[in-house]
Motif scaffolding. Structure first.
Motif, PDB file in Angstrom:
ATOM      1  N   ALA A 139      -2.667 -11.718  11.757  1.00 34.61           N
ATOM      2  CA  ALA A 139      -2.129 -11.281  10.468  1.00 34.61           C
ATOM      3  C   ALA A 139      -1.966  -9.768  10.469  1.00 34.61           C
ATOM      4  CB  ALA A 139      -3.051 -11.722   9.341  1.00 34.61           C
ATOM      5  N   ARG A 140      -0.880  -9.299   9.907  1.00 32.36           N
ATOM      6  CA  ARG A 140      -0.636  -7.856   9.806  1.00 32.36           C
ATOM      7  C   ARG A 140      -1.513  -7.265   8.708  1.00 32.36           C
ATOM      8  NH1 ARG A 140       4.706  -5.942  11.850  1.00 32.36           N
ATOM      9  NH2 ARG A 140       4.650  -4.457  10.156  1.00 32.36           N
ATOM     10  N   ALA A 141      -2.015  -6.064   8.969  1.00 37.10           N
ATOM     11  CA  ALA A 141      -2.854  -5.365   7.992  1.00 37.10           C
ATOM     12  C   ALA A 141      -2.059  -5.106   6.716  1.00 37.10           C
ATOM     13  CB  ALA A 141      -3.345  -4.039   8.580  1.00 37.10           C
ATOM     14  N   GLU A 142      -2.753  -5.078   5.579  1.00 38.60           N
ATOM     15  CA  GLU A 142      -2.090  -4.829   4.305  1.00 38.60           C
ATOM     16  C   GLU A 142      -1.395  -3.475   4.278  1.00 38.60           C
ATOM     17  OE1 GLU A 142      -4.508  -5.429   0.830  1.00 38.60           O
ATOM     18  OE2 GLU A 142      -5.543  -7.083   1.799  1.00 38.60           O
ATOM     19  N   ARG A 143      -1.979  -2.480   4.901  1.00 42.37           N
ATOM     20  CA  ARG A 143      -1.419  -1.133   4.889  1.00 42.37           C
ATOM     21  C   ARG A 143      -0.823  -0.810   6.257  1.00 42.37           C
ATOM     22  NH1 ARG A 143      -6.513   2.016   2.843  1.00 42.37           N
ATOM     23  NH2 ARG A 143      -5.307   3.834   3.427  1.00 42.37           N
ATOM     24  N   LEU A 144       0.064  -1.684   6.722  1.00 42.85           N
ATOM     25  CA  LEU A 144       0.746  -1.485   7.996  1.00 42.85           C
ATOM     26  C   LEU A 144       2.199  -1.149   7.704  1.00 42.85           C
ATOM     27  CD1 LEU A 144       0.411  -1.617  11.097  1.00 42.85           C
ATOM     28  CD2 LEU A 144       1.169  -3.970  10.958  1.00 42.85           C
ATOM     29  N   HIS A 145       2.651  -0.029   8.251  1.00 44.80           N
ATOM     30  CA  HIS A 145       3.999   0.466   7.996  1.00 44.80           C
ATOM     31  C   HIS A 145       4.836   0.409   9.267  1.00 44.80           C
ATOM     32  CE1 HIS A 145       2.435   2.338   4.275  1.00 44.80           C
ATOM     33  NE2 HIS A 145       1.361   2.537   5.011  1.00 44.80           N
ATOM     34  N   ASP A 146       6.084   0.051   9.127  1.00 45.24           N
ATOM     35  CA  ASP A 146       7.048   0.143  10.219  1.00 45.24           C
ATOM     36  C   ASP A 146       7.818   1.444  10.023  1.00 45.24           C
ATOM     37  OD1 ASP A 146       6.373  -2.287  11.400  1.00 45.24           O
ATOM     38  OD2 ASP A 146       7.780  -3.406  10.156  1.00 45.24           O
ATOM     39  N   VAL A 147       7.549   2.425  10.869  1.00 41.31           N
ATOM     40  CA  VAL A 147       8.201   3.729  10.757  1.00 41.31           C
ATOM     41  C   VAL A 147       9.447   3.722  11.630  1.00 41.31           C
ATOM     42  CG1 VAL A 147       7.939   6.208  11.135  1.00 41.31           C
ATOM     43  CG2 VAL A 147       5.990   4.857  10.313  1.00 41.31           C
ATOM     44  N   ARG A 161       0.986   2.412  20.007  1.00 44.83           N
ATOM     45  CA  ARG A 161       1.882   3.107  20.925  1.00 44.83           C
ATOM     46  C   ARG A 161       3.063   2.209  21.276  1.00 44.83           C
ATOM     47  NH1 ARG A 161      -3.030   4.868  22.872  1.00 44.83           N
ATOM     48  NH2 ARG A 161      -3.032   3.569  24.744  1.00 44.83           N
ATOM     49  N   PRO A 162       4.180   2.804  21.694  1.00 46.54           N
ATOM     50  CA  PRO A 162       5.359   2.004  22.044  1.00 46.54           C
ATOM     51  C   PRO A 162       5.031   0.885  23.036  1.00 46.54           C
ATOM     52  CG  PRO A 162       5.942   4.308  21.976  1.00 46.54           C
ATOM     53  CD  PRO A 162       4.432   4.243  21.834  1.00 46.54           C
ATOM     54  N   GLY A 163       5.456  -0.314  22.666  1.00 41.87           N
ATOM     55  CA  GLY A 163       5.243  -1.487  23.504  1.00 41.87           C
ATOM     56  C   GLY A 163       3.911  -2.174  23.279  1.00 41.87           C
ATOM     57  N   LEU A 164       3.061  -1.624  22.433  1.00 42.96           N
ATOM     58  CA  LEU A 164       1.767  -2.228  22.132  1.00 42.96           C
ATOM     59  C   LEU A 164       1.717  -2.615  20.659  1.00 42.96           C
ATOM     60  CD1 LEU A 164      -0.560   0.250  24.067  1.00 42.96           C
ATOM     61  CD2 LEU A 164       0.208  -2.009  24.807  1.00 42.96           C
ATOM     62  N   GLY A 165       0.899  -3.619  20.341  1.00 42.84           N
ATOM     63  CA  GLY A 165       0.771  -4.054  18.955  1.00 42.84           C
ATOM     64  C   GLY A 165       2.119  -4.444  18.383  1.00 42.84           C
ATOM     65  N   SER A 224      -4.686  -1.431  20.169  1.00 46.95           N
ATOM     66  CA  SER A 224      -3.739  -1.359  19.060  1.00 46.95           C
ATOM     67  C   SER A 224      -4.419  -0.658  17.891  1.00 46.95           C
ATOM     68  CB  SER A 224      -3.300  -2.770  18.637  1.00 46.95           C
ATOM     69  OG  SER A 224      -4.344  -3.424  17.929  1.00 46.95           O
ATOM     70  N   HIS A 225      -3.700  -0.610  16.798  1.00 48.14           N
ATOM     71  CA  HIS A 225      -4.219  -0.001  15.572  1.00 48.14           C
ATOM     72  C   HIS A 225      -5.519  -0.646  15.100  1.00 48.14           C
ATOM     73  CE1 HIS A 225      -2.004  -3.504  14.021  1.00 48.14           C
ATOM     74  NE2 HIS A 225      -2.880  -3.451  13.028  1.00 48.14           N
ATOM     75  N   LEU A 226      -5.773  -1.873  15.534  1.00 45.34           N
ATOM     76  CA  LEU A 226      -6.945  -2.606  15.056  1.00 45.34           C
ATOM     77  C   LEU A 226      -8.263  -1.920  15.409  1.00 45.34           C
ATOM     78  CD1 LEU A 226      -5.797  -6.256  15.833  1.00 45.34           C
ATOM     79  CD2 LEU A 226      -5.882  -5.112  13.601  1.00 45.34           C
ATOM     80  N   LEU A 227      -8.281  -1.069  16.431  1.00 44.64           N
ATOM     81  CA  LEU A 227      -9.498  -0.358  16.790  1.00 44.64           C
ATOM     82  C   LEU A 227     -10.014   0.485  15.616  1.00 44.64           C
ATOM     83  CD1 LEU A 227     -11.590   0.336  18.980  1.00 44.64           C
ATOM     84  CD2 LEU A 227     -10.097   2.222  19.652  1.00 44.64           C
ATOM     85  N   ALA A 228      -9.102   1.036  14.833  1.00 42.81           N
ATOM     86  CA  ALA A 228      -9.500   1.885  13.701  1.00 42.81           C
ATOM     87  C   ALA A 228     -10.243   1.103  12.628  1.00 42.81           C
ATOM     88  CB  ALA A 228      -8.276   2.575  13.107  1.00 42.81           C
ATOM     89  N   ARG A 229     -10.062  -0.212  12.598  1.00 39.98           N
ATOM     90  CA  ARG A 229     -10.787  -1.041  11.625  1.00 39.98           C
ATOM     91  C   ARG A 229     -12.293  -0.906  11.778  1.00 39.98           C
ATOM     92  NH1 ARG A 229      -8.181  -7.054  11.135  1.00 39.98           N
ATOM     93  NH2 ARG A 229      -7.036  -6.613   9.232  1.00 39.98           N
ATOM     94  N   LEU A 230     -12.739  -0.621  13.002  1.00 44.20           N
ATOM     95  CA  LEU A 230     -14.172  -0.532  13.256  1.00 44.20           C
ATOM     96  C   LEU A 230     -14.841   0.604  12.497  1.00 44.20           C
ATOM     97  CD1 LEU A 230     -14.230  -1.195  17.108  1.00 44.20           C
ATOM     98  CD2 LEU A 230     -14.772  -2.813  15.262  1.00 44.20           C
TER      99      LEU A 230
END
Length: 117
Positions: A4-12, A65-69, A42-48
Motif C-alpha cells: 500500500a502506498r503511504a498516505e503522504r506519498l507524492h509523485d513529483v 531513488r530512480p528505479g526504486l520503490g 525505498s522511502h519505507l526506511l524513514a518509517r522507522l
C-alpha cells in the motif's frame, strides 16, 4: 502481493517526463530533512524513525531513488543528475534550506546534494 502506498506519498514530476516518488514522515510543519535510504531500499526506511521525527519537530522527505520503490527509472543516472532531481523536489515542496540524512548507500547521494547545493 502489493504494498500500500503511504498516505503522504507524492509523485513529483521531473522535466524529462519521469516522476520521483517522495514520502513525507514526521511533523508536517517541522524542519525539513531529505532522507536518503540505503541500497537496496525505498522511502519505507524513514518509517522507522517517523515517531521520533515528529517528536523532535522534523519533517522527513524520503525520495525513492530512480528505479526504486515508486520512482521511474533513469538509466543514465549519475550523482549529478540526482542532485538536479532533488532541486526539482525542493521546488515542488517550496523549500530552500533543508537538512540531509543519508543511510548507508544513501550517503553518497546526500553528500552529492550537500556539495552541489
Amino acid at each position: 502481493m502489493s504494498i500500500a502506498r503511504a498516505e503522504r506519498l507524492h509523485d513529483v514530476p521531473l522535466p524529462d517526463g519521469r516522476k520521483l516518488a517522495v514520502a513525507e514522515y514526521g511533523a508536517e510543519e517541522g524542519y525539513p530533512l531529505l532522507f536518503f535510504h540505503g541500497t537496496p531500499g525505498s522511502h519505507l526506511l524513514a518509517r522507522l524513525v517517523e515517531k521520533e521525527a515528529a517528536q523532535y519537530g522534523f519533517r522527513l522527505l524520503a525520495p525513492d531513488r530512480p528505479g526504486l520503490g515508486y520512482s521511474d527509472p533513469h538509466p543514465e543516472r549519475t550523482l549529478a543528475s540526482f542532485v538536479e532531481d532533488m532541486k526539482v523536489v525542493l521546488d515542488h515542496f517550496g523549500l530552500g534550506r533543508v537538512g540531509l540524512v543519508g543511510i548507508s548507500g544513501g550517503g553518497p547521494y546526500g553528500l552529492a546534494c550537500a556539495h552541489a547545493m
